[in-house]
Enzyme design. Structure first.
Site, PDB file in Angstrom:
ATOM      1  N   GLY A 145     -59.926  24.155   0.428  1.00 48.51           N
ATOM      2  CA  GLY A 145     -59.506  22.801   0.095  1.00 48.51           C
ATOM      3  C   GLY A 145     -58.357  21.778   1.401  1.00 48.51           C
ATOM      4  O   GLY A 145     -58.994  20.778   0.822  1.00 48.51           O
TER       5      GLY A 145
ATOM      6  N   HIS B  16     -57.626  34.958  -6.289  1.00 44.27           N
ATOM      7  CA  HIS B  16     -58.008  34.095  -5.595  1.00 44.27           C
ATOM      8  C   HIS B  16     -56.708  33.111  -5.365  1.00 44.27           C
ATOM      9  O   HIS B  16     -55.229  33.959  -5.405  1.00 44.27           O
ATOM     10  CB  HIS B  16     -57.954  32.366  -6.793  1.00 44.27           C
TER      11      HIS B  16
ATOM     12  N   LYS C 281     -61.240  24.797 -10.928  1.00 44.09           N
ATOM     13  CA  LYS C 281     -59.999  24.713 -10.784  1.00 44.09           C
ATOM     14  C   LYS C 281     -59.395  24.518 -12.475  1.00 44.09           C
ATOM     15  O   LYS C 281     -59.697  24.156 -13.196  1.00 44.09           O
ATOM     16  CB  LYS C 281     -59.418  24.234  -9.637  1.00 44.09           C
TER      17      LYS C 281
ATOM     18  N   GLU D 155     -62.335  34.594   1.040  1.00 40.14           N
ATOM     19  CA  GLU D 155     -61.890  32.741   0.858  1.00 40.14           C
ATOM     20  C   GLU D 155     -60.219  32.626   1.894  1.00 40.14           C
ATOM     21  O   GLU D 155     -59.604  32.764   1.628  1.00 40.14           O
ATOM     22  CB  GLU D 155     -61.088  32.221  -0.853  1.00 40.14           C
TER      23      GLU D 155
ATOM     24  N   GLU E 290     -55.242  30.793  -5.018  1.00 41.23           N
ATOM     25  CA  GLU E 290     -53.166  29.983  -5.814  1.00 41.23           C
ATOM     26  C   GLU E 290     -53.039  30.968  -6.505  1.00 41.23           C
ATOM     27  O   GLU E 290     -51.850  30.277  -6.767  1.00 41.23           O
ATOM     28  CB  GLU E 290     -54.356  28.957  -6.251  1.00 41.23           C
TER      29      GLU E 290
ATOM     30  N   ASN F 219     -65.659  26.851  -8.890  1.00 35.03           N
ATOM     31  CA  ASN F 219     -64.235  26.672  -9.215  1.00 35.03           C
ATOM     32  C   ASN F 219     -64.043  25.613  -9.773  1.00 35.03           C
ATOM     33  O   ASN F 219     -63.610  25.766  -8.501  1.00 35.03           O
ATOM     34  CB  ASN F 219     -63.737  28.405  -8.124  1.00 35.03           C
TER      35      ASN F 219
HETATM   36  P1  PGA Z   1     -62.973  24.481  -2.311  1.00 33.33           P
HETATM   37  O1  PGA Z   1     -61.818  25.492  -2.677  1.00 33.33           O
HETATM   38  O2  PGA Z   1     -64.302  24.994  -1.932  1.00 33.33           O
HETATM   39  O3  PGA Z   1     -61.456  22.749  -2.187  1.00 33.33           O
HETATM   40  O4  PGA Z   1     -62.072  24.984  -0.533  1.00 33.33           O
HETATM   41  C1  PGA Z   1     -62.869  26.576  -2.673  1.00 33.33           C
HETATM   42  C2  PGA Z   1     -62.225  28.178  -3.552  1.00 33.33           C
HETATM   43  O5  PGA Z   1     -60.602  28.101  -3.635  1.00 33.33           O
HETATM   44  O6  PGA Z   1     -63.116  28.443  -4.182  1.00 33.33           O
END
Ligand code: PGA
Length: 249
Positions: free
Chosen positions: A172, A94, A11, A166, A96, A9
């Site tokens: 992150g 997701h 983003k 997740e 976010e 992903n």
């Molecule tokens: P990350 O993100 O691997 O940077 O923790 C995972 C995601 O948001 O799918």
């Protein structure tokens, strides 16, 4: 059928030249595992990414879509638009999107319906926040996210759904759920599916883990019996790291 999938992903990272450069790097890597490989670039670069990966085994997928077929939704992208540029899979839910764009379970149920109606496969994301886990409510939260957005569907719809657990506190942050925490939750998710739809849907469901998966922890996480792959954020922005994770299977 349960599959192994590693999806990157991206983003809101990588403009067009950066997208082309990263895909060039990805195409130089060697895959030794049997995992399906997906990348989710930003929407404006999907068509370019689709063309650049046409001859490879990398599938280009979308990070989001709107539920409506078309109409007055300035700035939005429909399922049919994604299909028309070669996209067959979309990430929905997701954390976010939930946190910054107010996406609720009810909205996500509509998006899931629209995606399935348009023959898009859905990678449906969910996961608890740190406060939920501290309070011991992680199973309850995850179960309600899955039920509210997906349990109106017929059993047959689940062949076009992949689940991605997740935990928000691991995304992150560099903090990963331990392989045991991931396994426990994935097992619970399978049990929840089994209770509602029976063992075939539960056993066939591909359940990905996401949240700070890196080359140095992927193998241990993927070795767990109910973890079928990963949704990778930060580490998917580097071709060598991404393929080290893919090859961890
Ligand atoms: P990350 O993100 O691997 O940077 O923790 C995972 C995601 O948001 O799918």
């Amino acid at each position: 059928m349960r599959k192994n999938i590693v999806a990157g992903n991206w983003k809101m990272n990588n403009d067009l030249p950066q997208t082309e450069a990263l895909i060039t790097d990805l195409l130089k890597q060697t895959k030794t595992s049997n995992a399906e490989v997906m990348i989710a670039p930003t929407a404006v670069n999907l068509y370019q990414a689709f063309n650049a990966t046409r001859a490879s085994n990398i599938e280009v997928i979308a990070q989001n879509m709107h539920f409506a077929d078309n109409g007055a939704y300035t700035g939005e992208i429909s399922a049919a638009m994604l299909k028309s540029v070669g996209v067959n899979t979309v990430i929905l839910g997701h954390s976010e999107r939930r946190a910054y764009f107010n996406e609720t379970d009810e909205l996500l149920a509509k998006k899931v319906d629209a995606a399935l109606k348009n023959d898009l496969r859905v990678i449906f994301c969910f996961g608890e926040e740190l406060a939920d886990r501290k309070a011991g409510n992680e199973e309850k939260v995850v179960e309600s996210q899955i039920k509210n957005a997906l349990f109106h569907l017929e059993a047959s719809a689940f062949k076009n759904i992949v689940l991605a657990y997740e935990p928000v506190w691991a995304i992150g942050t560099g903090e990963t759920a331990s392989p045991e925490q991931a396994q426990d939750m994935h097992k619970y998710i399978r049990k929840t599916l089994n209770n509602k739809y029976g063992s075939q849907v539960a056993n066939d469901m591909t359940i990905l883990y996401g949240g700070s998966v890196k080359p140095n922890n992927a193998k241990e996480i993927f070795s767990k019996p109910d973890v079928d792959g990963g949704l990778i954020g930060g580490a998917a922005l580097n071709a060598e790291d991404f393929y080290a994770i893919i090859n961890a299977f």
